[in-house]
Design an enzyme around this catalytic site. Structure first.
Site, PDB file in Angstrom:
ATOM      1  N   CYS A  74      30.494  52.199  35.740  1.00 21.91           N
ATOM      2  CA  CYS A  74      29.127  52.100  36.289  1.00 21.91           C
ATOM      3  C   CYS A  74      28.537  53.462  36.632  1.00 21.91           C
ATOM      4  O   CYS A  74      27.326  53.588  36.816  1.00 21.91           O
ATOM      5  CB  CYS A  74      29.114  51.191  37.507  1.00 21.91           C
TER       6      CYS A  74
ATOM      7  N   HIS B  20      22.401  51.937  41.165  1.00 24.15           N
ATOM      8  CA  HIS B  20      23.118  51.118  40.197  1.00 24.15           C
ATOM      9  C   HIS B  20      23.045  49.661  40.630  1.00 24.15           C
ATOM     10  O   HIS B  20      23.184  49.352  41.815  1.00 24.15           O
ATOM     11  CB  HIS B  20      24.584  51.568  40.108  1.00 24.15           C
TER      12      HIS B  20
ATOM     13  N   ASN C 262      24.579  43.020  36.171  1.00 24.90           N
ATOM     14  CA  ASN C 262      25.123  44.382  36.183  1.00 24.90           C
ATOM     15  C   ASN C 262      25.432  44.789  34.744  1.00 24.90           C
ATOM     16  O   ASN C 262      26.314  44.224  34.115  1.00 24.90           O
ATOM     17  CB  ASN C 262      26.392  44.397  37.046  1.00 24.90           C
TER      18      ASN C 262
HETATM   19  N1  COA Z   1      30.817  30.683  42.398  1.00 27.24           N
HETATM   20  C1  COA Z   1      31.270  29.923  43.417  1.00 27.24           C
HETATM   21  N2  COA Z   1      32.263  30.322  44.211  1.00 27.24           N
HETATM   22  C2  COA Z   1      32.822  31.524  43.985  1.00 27.24           C
HETATM   23  C3  COA Z   1      32.393  32.370  42.943  1.00 27.24           C
HETATM   24  C4  COA Z   1      31.346  31.893  42.129  1.00 27.24           C
HETATM   25  N3  COA Z   1      30.855  32.613  41.107  1.00 27.24           N
HETATM   26  N4  COA Z   1      33.124  33.500  42.975  1.00 27.24           N
HETATM   27  C5  COA Z   1      33.988  33.383  43.990  1.00 27.24           C
HETATM   28  N5  COA Z   1      33.800  32.183  44.588  1.00 27.24           N
HETATM   29  C6  COA Z   1      34.514  31.614  45.732  1.00 27.24           C
HETATM   30  C7  COA Z   1      35.959  32.053  45.779  1.00 27.24           C
HETATM   31  O1  COA Z   1      36.753  31.191  44.967  1.00 27.24           O
HETATM   32  C8  COA Z   1      36.273  31.889  47.243  1.00 27.24           C
HETATM   33  O2  COA Z   1      36.533  30.510  47.492  1.00 27.24           O
HETATM   34  P1  COA Z   1      37.648  30.073  48.567  1.00 27.24           P
HETATM   35  O3  COA Z   1      37.152  30.610  49.880  1.00 27.24           O
HETATM   36  O4  COA Z   1      37.626  28.595  48.455  1.00 27.24           O
HETATM   37  O5  COA Z   1      38.913  30.716  48.104  1.00 27.24           O
HETATM   38  C9  COA Z   1      34.955  32.235  47.925  1.00 27.24           C
HETATM   39  O6  COA Z   1      33.948  32.143  46.934  1.00 27.24           O
HETATM   40  C10 COA Z   1      34.951  33.627  48.493  1.00 27.24           C
HETATM   41  O7  COA Z   1      35.460  34.524  47.493  1.00 27.24           O
HETATM   42  P2  COA Z   1      35.278  36.067  47.605  1.00 27.24           P
HETATM   43  O8  COA Z   1      35.801  36.720  46.359  1.00 27.24           O
HETATM   44  O9  COA Z   1      35.854  36.526  48.925  1.00 27.24           O
HETATM   45  O10 COA Z   1      33.689  36.133  47.625  1.00 27.24           O
HETATM   46  P3  COA Z   1      32.750  37.299  48.111  1.00 27.24           P
HETATM   47  O11 COA Z   1      31.984  36.856  49.278  1.00 27.24           O
HETATM   48  O12 COA Z   1      33.484  38.596  48.197  1.00 27.24           O
HETATM   49  O13 COA Z   1      31.743  37.403  46.881  1.00 27.24           O
HETATM   50  C11 COA Z   1      31.433  38.839  44.995  1.00 27.24           C
HETATM   51  C12 COA Z   1      32.234  37.695  45.609  1.00 27.24           C
HETATM   52  C13 COA Z   1      32.020  39.147  43.622  1.00 27.24           C
HETATM   53  C14 COA Z   1      29.984  38.381  44.821  1.00 27.24           C
HETATM   54  C15 COA Z   1      31.472  40.067  45.927  1.00 27.24           C
HETATM   55  O14 COA Z   1      32.801  40.313  46.331  1.00 27.24           O
HETATM   56  C16 COA Z   1      30.932  41.292  45.270  1.00 27.24           C
HETATM   57  O15 COA Z   1      29.792  41.348  44.878  1.00 27.24           O
HETATM   58  N6  COA Z   1      31.733  42.357  45.183  1.00 27.24           N
HETATM   59  C17 COA Z   1      31.327  43.586  44.562  1.00 27.24           C
HETATM   60  C18 COA Z   1      31.311  43.353  43.089  1.00 27.24           C
HETATM   61  C19 COA Z   1      30.762  44.503  42.333  1.00 27.24           C
HETATM   62  O16 COA Z   1      29.725  44.988  42.671  1.00 27.24           O
HETATM   63  N7  COA Z   1      31.448  44.905  41.282  1.00 27.24           N
HETATM   64  C20 COA Z   1      30.982  45.913  40.392  1.00 27.24           C
HETATM   65  C21 COA Z   1      30.988  47.233  41.061  1.00 27.24           C
HETATM   66  S1  COA Z   1      30.259  48.387  40.019  1.00 27.24           S
END
Ligand code: COA
Length: 340
Positions: free
Chosen positions: A122, A267, A297
């Protein structure tokens, strides 16, 4: 006493043209719902994404880059043969080797033009920008085509297991023509950072040349090691801090106050990340550009796509001060101040 003529501005990389290309196929959150056991509401609330563009089998990474590049060249009013160097940033090259830069050179019909691939995810566009700016300042070249392009959709796990990542990414390409300028416009400064201790927090493990004796096996496929894996919360927290600090650092190094910046283009990883960075910097939301709702993204393509959109819509005008900032896998991060 005669007034001496003003000393010439330093030679810098100026954006002479920009272009982007998004594949025609639009995939909404609702389209992903049945595959991933997710909902439009979950994706919007956690990421701000509403839809993204995916390839349909007719285009690879270099093809997307080619279309974006032709638009950027047209915008700059030059032909491909006036480009001295291609810099191609991508984490999704067409093939393991050679790099997509040489493929783009072939598509543009400019055999002999050197092509450099940048693998900084990224932050790839900003790594490429600092390289290009340094080369133009040094007088090595007059014009550089800097491209970011990604095809994510053929490398994502579209099952419940992969839903945390599969909802985030989109395909696309953006390009800028950079030319040496001495009129005060151009890249004032780019700062970069990296910390490989966190490489495994967001990575794609296979194929791996350090795996013996074969770099990809049936076991890798069974365990889905060829799909990206991410510690989402950890990435989120690091992104906010690194992007905030990178903006502060580049502004301080250049002696620029944040209220002098006309537009910030962060970004587009997650709208929630961008909103937190904007609030921590104390910048009004209208000076923080976001298009993630429409694109997802697009990794290395994100910044040049956004720069092109802002130039064409009039949100960026000649003389404006632009601040870009990025964070990504590696971890890598960076920020750049550019006088348009
Ligand atoms: N739809 C529904 N539920 C989802 C899901 C989706 N697409 N993705 C994850 N979940 C669920 C998980 O299974 C988990 O369920 P559980 O509590 O029953 O186990 C719950 O949501 C929480 O998961 P978690 O991974 O802790 O979610 P989060 O609040 O961290 O959100 C992201 C997930 C990916 C949106 C977030 O972590 C994020 O944006 N991170 C940065 C990602 C990023 O920017 N990456 C690129 C960097 S350049």
């Amino acid at each position: 006493m005669a007034t001496p003529p003003p000393s010439p501005s330093p030679r810098r990389a100026r954006i002479a043209g920009a272009g982007h290309h998004l594949p025609d196929r639009v995939v909404t959150n609702a389209d992903l719902g049945p595959l991933l056991d997710t909902t439009d509401a979950w994706i919007r609330r956690r990421t701000g994404i509403e839809r993204r563009h995916f390839v349909d089998g007719t285009e690879g990474t270099a093809d997307l880059a080619h279309k974006a590049s032709l638009r950027a060249l047209d915008d700059a009013g030059i032909g491909p043969d006036q480009i001295d160097l291609i810099i191609f940033a991508t984490l999704s090259p067409d093939v393991f080797f050679p790099g997509s830069g040489v493929l783009l050179g072939a598509l543009l019909g400019i055999p002999g033009t050197p092509a450099l691939d940048v693998r900084n995810q990224c932050t790839g566009f900003l790594y490429g920008l600092q390289c290009a700016d340094g080369m133009l300042r040094a007088g090595l070249y007059e014009r550089i085509l800097l491209v970011g392009a990604e095809v994510h959709s053929t490398g994502l796990d579209f099952s419940r297991e992969g839903r945390d990542i599969a909802v985030l990414f989109g395909d696309g390409a953006g390009a800028v023509v950079l030319e040496a300028a001495e009129d005060g416009s151009g890249v004032l400064r780019t700062i970069l950072g990296a910390d490989g201790r966190h490489a495994e927090a967001l990575w794609c493990q296979a194929p791996s040349s350090r795996q013996f004796p074969l770099r990809i096996t049936r076991d890798d496929l069974d365990h889905k090691r060829h799909f990206p894996a991410m510690q989402g919360r950890m990435v989120f927290k690091h992104a906010v801090v690194a992007m905030r600090d990178a903006v502060r650092a580049v502004a301080a190094a250049e002696g620029v106050a944040l209220d002098e910046v006309d537009l910030f283009i962060p970004h587009q990883a997650n709208l929630r990340i961008s909103e937190l960075v904007q609030r921590e910097l104390g910048v009004p939301p209208e000076r923080f550009f976001n298009n993630i709702a429409r694109t997802g993204n697009t990794t290395a393509a994100t910044l040049p796509i956004a720069i092109d959109e802002c130039r064409r819509s009039g949100r960026l005008k000649a003389g404006d001060l632009l601040c870009t900032v990025a964070f990504g896998s590696g971890f890598t991060w960076g920020s750049s101040l550019i006088r348009i």
